[in-house]
Design a protein around this motif. Structure first.
Motif, mmCIF file in Angstrom:
data_model
loop_
_atom_site.group_PDB
_atom_site.id
_atom_site.type_symbol
_atom_site.label_atom_id
_atom_site.label_comp_id
_atom_site.label_asym_id
_atom_site.label_seq_id
_atom_site.Cartn_x
_atom_site.Cartn_y
_atom_site.Cartn_z
ATOM 1 N N LEU A 1 -3.471 5.305 16.791
ATOM 2 C CA LEU A 1 -3.124 4.456 15.659
ATOM 3 C C LEU A 1 -2.498 5.282 14.560
ATOM 4 O O LEU A 1 -2.891 6.445 14.341
ATOM 5 N N ASP A 2 -1.583 4.689 13.846
ATOM 6 C CA ASP A 2 -0.938 5.376 12.727
ATOM 7 C C ASP A 2 -0.656 4.357 11.628
ATOM 8 O O ASP A 2 0.181 3.455 11.817
ATOM 9 N N GLU B 1 0.709 -1.776 7.154
ATOM 10 C CA GLU B 1 0.866 -1.989 8.579
ATOM 11 C C GLU B 1 0.211 -0.870 9.363
ATOM 12 O O GLU B 1 0.163 0.276 8.897
ATOM 13 N N VAL B 2 -0.268 -1.205 10.593
ATOM 14 C CA VAL B 2 -0.852 -0.234 11.519
ATOM 15 C C VAL B 2 -0.020 -0.272 12.795
ATOM 16 O O VAL B 2 0.195 -1.365 13.358
ATOM 17 N N THR B 3 0.451 0.891 13.231
ATOM 18 C CA THR B 3 1.210 0.967 14.479
ATOM 19 C C THR B 3 0.292 1.484 15.565
ATOM 20 O O THR B 3 -0.303 2.576 15.436
ATOM 21 N N ALA B 4 0.171 0.698 16.646
ATOM 22 C CA ALA B 4 -0.686 1.049 17.780
ATOM 23 C C ALA B 4 0.208 1.461 18.938
ATOM 24 O O ALA B 4 1.116 0.719 19.324
ATOM 25 N N ALA C 1 2.828 -1.567 19.467
ATOM 26 C CA ALA C 1 2.684 -2.840 18.750
ATOM 27 C C ALA C 1 2.348 -2.543 17.296
ATOM 28 O O ALA C 1 1.682 -1.540 16.999
ATOM 29 N N THR C 2 2.803 -3.413 16.372
ATOM 30 C CA THR C 2 2.557 -3.235 14.947
ATOM 31 C C THR C 2 1.790 -4.448 14.417
ATOM 32 O O THR C 2 2.179 -5.599 14.671
ATOM 33 N N PHE C 3 0.704 -4.166 13.641
ATOM 34 C CA PHE C 3 -0.137 -5.227 13.066
ATOM 35 C C PHE C 3 -0.169 -5.061 11.551
ATOM 36 O O PHE C 3 -0.096 -3.933 11.041
ATOM 37 N N THR C 4 -0.310 -6.213 10.835
ATOM 38 C CA THR C 4 -0.447 -6.204 9.380
ATOM 39 C C THR C 4 -1.916 -6.326 9.015
ATOM 40 O O THR C 4 -2.635 -7.160 9.596
ATOM 41 N N ALA C 5 -2.373 -5.489 8.021
ATOM 42 C CA ALA C 5 -3.763 -5.523 7.547
ATOM 43 C C ALA C 5 -3.771 -6.195 6.178
ATOM 44 O O ALA C 5 -3.603 -5.512 5.155
ATOM 45 N N ASN D 1 -9.751 1.319 9.472
ATOM 46 C CA ASN D 1 -10.412 1.139 8.174
ATOM 47 C C ASN D 1 -9.359 0.668 7.178
ATOM 48 O O ASN D 1 -8.421 1.397 6.871
ATOM 49 N N VAL D 2 -9.508 -0.577 6.652
ATOM 50 C CA VAL D 2 -8.538 -1.144 5.721
ATOM 51 C C VAL D 2 -9.150 -1.105 4.319
ATOM 52 O O VAL D 2 -10.225 -1.674 4.093
ATOM 53 N N GLU D 3 -8.470 -0.423 3.391
ATOM 54 C CA GLU D 3 -8.959 -0.318 2.029
ATOM 55 C C GLU D 3 -8.110 -1.169 1.100
ATOM 56 O O GLU D 3 -6.932 -1.443 1.375
ATOM 57 N N ALA D 4 -8.752 -1.631 -0.022
ATOM 58 C CA ALA D 4 -7.994 -2.365 -1.034
ATOM 59 C C ALA D 4 -6.917 -1.461 -1.622
ATOM 60 O O ALA D 4 -7.122 -0.261 -1.792
ATOM 61 N N GLU D 5 -5.761 -2.052 -2.019
ATOM 62 C CA GLU D 5 -4.644 -1.270 -2.546
ATOM 63 C C GLU D 5 -4.945 -0.836 -3.977
ATOM 64 O O GLU D 5 -5.372 -1.646 -4.804
ATOM 65 N N SER D 6 -4.772 0.423 -4.241
ATOM 66 C CA SER D 6 -5.068 0.940 -5.573
ATOM 67 C C SER D 6 -4.003 0.488 -6.565
ATOM 68 O O SER D 6 -2.857 0.210 -6.198
ATOM 69 N N THR D 7 -4.422 0.418 -7.808
ATOM 70 C CA THR D 7 -3.499 0.044 -8.884
ATOM 71 C C THR D 7 -3.487 1.148 -9.924
ATOM 72 O O THR D 7 -4.453 1.915 -10.049
#
Length: 929
Positions: free
Chosen positions: A594-595, A604-607, A645-649, A679-685
């Motif tokens: 995964l990347d 996005e996560v590329t598998a 394959a590419t997935f959106t988190a 592991n999906v983290e909230a986007e920092s501001t």
């Protein structure tokens, strides 16, 4: 002269009267003029003198005498009646002289004069010539030297000797010299003539000498010997005859590199000499004349034959026939019996020198090689001047020595492809040479060792009986004969071995694999026949390897046979090999990466699934399971061993992605699977805080802006202050009714704005805290800044320094005003007698150029007009400009005088009207009346 006569009783004139009588001046005589020396020379001082006498009385006249001579006038005082002066003359001749007496008291003495003459002549000179040499060889040079008297006479000496004359300046000592060529023979006259630089001062003079110029005379020398031939050891006379007979000198006899001098007397020189060695001796006689200028050298030579006594050498040999390696005795008999010396024996490249004892000498030689040997005996006399040498030669017949070669082999039985060790022994052991070993077509040459042996390994290539021959080849055929020997060995065919291997284990149905048959030894050429499931497949053996690419159609165990058939059956035997090949389905492996493995919400996560083996075709099914979002799945074809394959988190949380390989041919490949956690983290501001005003003033409104990134983030910003003094309750508190220290503002288009008034001065930290509306998508953020709140603005004090130099009326000068601090912006208003001129400041300095008017004192004011009155305060400086008249020594009017002065100042230069401070006129006018 006056005479006073006293009166007596008989004088009838008035009593006490004086009678004055004037007497005439006494006549004088100027005597003959005396000239010293009587005959003068040009340029030399001549003394003129005359005596003045009174014609009456005894008194001596006084006054001066004026001498007039040759255009010159000399005045001399009369002393004791004599007047003397000195003069000189530049030309010769008889010069008239007039001496005129001028009395000191013309009432007492009368003048007189006398004429005379002065004889001025040139001074005679004398030239003396000397020559060196007085005899000279034609073509040589003569050193001619001349001296002139008197030595101070300046000029040149002209030397002549038949050719062109040569002039040489006379030195300070009165001499001159020159080298003159003597080109012709005979008597040559040399003349030296002095030519004065001043012919009026000196006369010419000359002198002559003669020199004898001669030519060199050739000589001839003849050398003779009183006997021919001459016996060695006997004295003989050598005579050198020189002509002409008058030529004196020396003859040097040279014999054998040695020199012997002899004096020439009466035209001859002799030498008594003894020749010690027989033979021809060259005698050279070199004549060297004593007078090399008059006579030339000469030489001659003669060859003297010197004989010695003959000897005889008789040589005998024993034996006259010998085998190579044998000994030969040589004896030399010398006559006459009294001849001492040595005998040199030569045999080929061998030489021995033996002393003669009792008229004979002997030695021995080894007969090295077959053939005819020649021995020479040469007598070398101890006294070669007494005895001659002699020689004799004899021959001997030499036969070659027989050799024997013995061959041995190890082993006597060998496999084809092996080697046989062949050893040969040559007798006699000292026989040098090589042994040639021959086995079939192979021949090897080996040098014979010092022990008489030689060995070689010979190949046995083919089966059968192999004959080996050893032949001795002597290095010196004249010394030893050749010899040979043979033996046989039994050669058997070489056994081979065949082993079978497969390229893949297990093999896969429908997939080609390589079957390899390895034949040893590797050099065995031939072919291998593979037998598989009753079918045969031939393959050629190369470097011991035969290969077959084969595809098994069914799963299971398959027996493979390989039979080797050699090309050269006489060299190699045949052989077989066998193996069982296992054929089955192939297991695959799916490796998921995964990347990135940790991603921000919205990212996005590329598998990537990598399938091994790479040739396995099919698809990969991807599943993305996350508790905070719906499951996602994709099925992707495998290309070049991988699927992507590419997935959106969209939201924060923990998830897992699984990749499952689905083979296109399940009979050929198995399926496989792999999983990875995400592991999906909230986007920092980020929050940035800016202040609208700079500087911020107490009680003045200012705008605080919080900028939130990313720009599309919705939410609120809460502004808070760390200083209660700057909390303005009048602006309202927070939505919860707090103390008024926090203010919450909605974010609109990425920013939140608060209008705020700081009630007190000081440093205040403003904190802006962002609270996102979608906490699953974005994380909170905080920004801060420090605001420096200043009190009411106070202008900075300034000062002005003014330079107004004194000037002369009409002089152009420069007025300079400098403002401190230098960064204060604005202009200087120069005011002189009510006239204003506004000049902008440049780096804190303003200058004004003007021409001074009339004489007087003027008040100059320089007033700083700030561009920002809130930042800098105005200031000014005053100076008195003093103007003096042009040419005034520098003193002006009293600066303290009450009365005003009048005058005018005309200004030129840069005058600017600036829109700061009071307005000013842009024109220049006259100041004063």
């Amino acid at each position: 002269m006056k005479a006073h006569i006293g009166t007596g009783g008989s004088w009838h004139g008035p009593a006490n009267q004086i009678l004055t009588v004037k007497l005439p001046a006494v006549a004088t005589t100027t005597q003959a003029i005396s000239v010293t020396p009587s005959t003068g020379r040009v340029g030399e001082d001549v003394t003129l003198s005359t005596r003045v006498t009174a014609n009456h009385g005894t008194n001596t006249p006084t006054g001066t005498v004026r001498f007039t001579v040759d255009g010159q006038t000399r005045t001399a005082t009369v002393v004791n009646g004599v007047a003397t002066t000195t003069t000189s003359f530049s030309t010769t001749g008889s010069k008239s002289v007039t001496a005129t007496y001028v009395p000191g008291d013309s009432n007492q003495w009368s003048g007189s004069s006398r004429d005379g003459t002065v004889d001025i002549r040139t001074e005679a000179t004398q030239t003396n010539l000397s020559l060196d040499p007085v005899e000279v060889l034609a073509g040589g040079t003569i050193q001619a030297s001349a001296s002139v008297n008197p030595a101070g006479a300046e000029g040149e000496i002209e030397f002549s000797a038949g050719g062109d004359p040569a002039r040489v300046p006379v030195d300070a000592d009165g001499s001159a010299s020159v080298e003159l060529p003597s080109d012709t023979t005979g008597e040559m006259t040399v003349t030296a003539t002095f030519i004065p630089a001043d012919p009026q001062r000196y006369t010419e003079s000359s002198d002559s000498q003669t020199v004898d110029v001669y030519e060199q005379t050739s000589t001839s020398t003849e050398v003779t010997v009183d006997a021919d031939p001459v016996q060695a050891g006997q004295e003989t006379t050598l005579t050198a005859t020189v002509s002409p007979e008058a030529a004196a000198g020396e003859v040097v006899f040279t014999i054998g590199g040695q020199t012997y001098p002899a004096t020439v007397s009466g035209g001859t020189a002799t030498l008594e000499h003894t020749f010690l060695a027989a033979g021809q001796h060259v005698v050279v006689a070199d004549f060297s004349p004593s007078d090399t200028d008059r006579y030339l050298a000469s030489s001659d030579q003669v060859t003297v034959n010197v004989e010695s006594e003959a000897t005889q050498t008789a040589l005998t040999l024993d034996p006259v026939e010998v085998t190579a390696g044998g000994v030969i005795s040589a004896t030399a008999q010398i006559t006459p019996a009294g001849a001492d010396g040595q005998v040199r024996f030569d045999y080929g490249d061998q030489t021995q020198t033996v002393p003669v004892e009792e008229s004979q000498a002997g030695t021995t030689f080894t007969a090295r090689s077959a053939g005819t040997g020649t021995i020479t005996a040469t007598f070398l006399p101890a006294e070669p001047d007494r005895y001659s040498g002699s020689t004799d030669t004899r021959t001997v017949d030499i036969t070659a020595e027989t050799t024997r070669t013995t061959l041995s082999l190890d082993p006597l039985e060998v496999t084809a492809g092996g080697t046989v060790l062949a050893s040969a022994t040559v007798t006699p052991a000292g026989a040098a040479g090589t042994v040639e070993f021959t086995a079939g077509e192979e021949t090897v040459s080996v040098p014979v060792g010092a022990d008489g042996t030689a060995s070689a390994e010979l190949p046995a290539e083919a089966a059968g009986l192999l004959t080996v021959t050893a032949t001795f080849v002597p290095a010196s055929p004249e010394r030893y004969t050749a010899s040979t020997d043979s033996q046989s060995v039994n050669v058997q065919a070489e056994a081979t071995r065949t082993a079978v291997t497969v390229g893949t284990d297990p093999a896969r149905p429908g997939e080609a694999t390589t079957l390899t048959a390895t034949v040893t030894p590797a050099g065995a050429a031939g072919s291998v026949t593979f037998t598989i499931d009753g079918q045969t497949y031939p393959a050629q053996v190369t470097d011991g390897i035969a290969t077959l690419d084969h595809t098994f159609a069914t799963v299971g165990d398959h027996v493979v046979d390989a039979a080797f058939t050699p090309t050269d059956t006489g060299r190699y035997t045949g052989s077989t090999g066998q193996m069982t090949v296992h054929v089955g389905t192939e297991t695959t492996q799916a490796a998921l990466s995964l990347d990135p493995v940790q991603v921000t919400a919205g990212g996005e996560v590329t598998a990537t699934a990598r399938i091994t083996p790479a040739g396995a075709e099919g698809q990969v099914h991807f599943d993305f399971v996350d508790q905070n979002q719906p499951d996602q799945s994709q099925t992707v074809d495998v290309t070049d061993g991988q699927a992507v394959a590419t997935f959106t988190a969209p939201a924060a949380g923990a998830g897992i992605i699984t990749a499952t390989f689905i083979p296109a041919d399940p009979q050929r490949y198995t399926g496989s699977s792999d999983s990875r956690d995400v592991n999906v983290e909230a986007e920092s501001t980020q929050v940035g805080v800016t202040v609208g005003a700079d500087p911020v003033r107490v009680g003045e409104e200012t705008t605080l802006t919080a900028t939130v990134t990313p720009a599309g983030t919705a939410g609120t910003v809460t502004f808070s202050f760390d200083d209660d003094d700057n909390a303005d309750d009048s602006l309202g508190g927070d939505e919860n009714g707090g103390s008024g220290r926090e203010f919450t503002v909605d974010v609109i288009d990425g920013s939140a704005t608060l209008t705020h008034t700081f009630p007190a001065a000081g440093d205040v930290v403003v904190v802006a805290t962002f609270s996102p509306t979608d906490t699953d998508r974005y994380a909170p953020g905080t920004g801060r800044t420090t605001v420096t709140v200043e009190g009411e603005a106070v202008a900075e004090d300034t000062s002005v320094s003014l330079d107004a130099p004194d000037a002369e009326a009409g002089e152009e000068i420069t007025l300079t005003a400098e403002v401190t601090p230098a960064d204060a912006e604005g202009a200087i208003r120069f005011t002189i007698e009510g006239e204003d001129h506004l000049v902008p400041l440049v780096d804190g300095v303003a200058t004004l150029t003007h021409v001074a008017g009339g004489r007087g004192s003027y008040t100059v004011r320089a007033q700083f007009v700030p561009a920002d009155p809130d930042a800098h305060s105005p200031s000014e400086a005053i100076e008195i400009l003093t103007v003096v008249d042009d040419g005034d020594p520098g003193t002006g009017p009293d600066p303290g005088a009450d009365e005003p002065t009048t005058g005018s100042l005309a200004f030129v230069g840069l005058v600017a009207s600036l829109a700061i401070g009071a307005g000013s006129s842009g024109s220049l006018g006259s100041l004063g009346s």
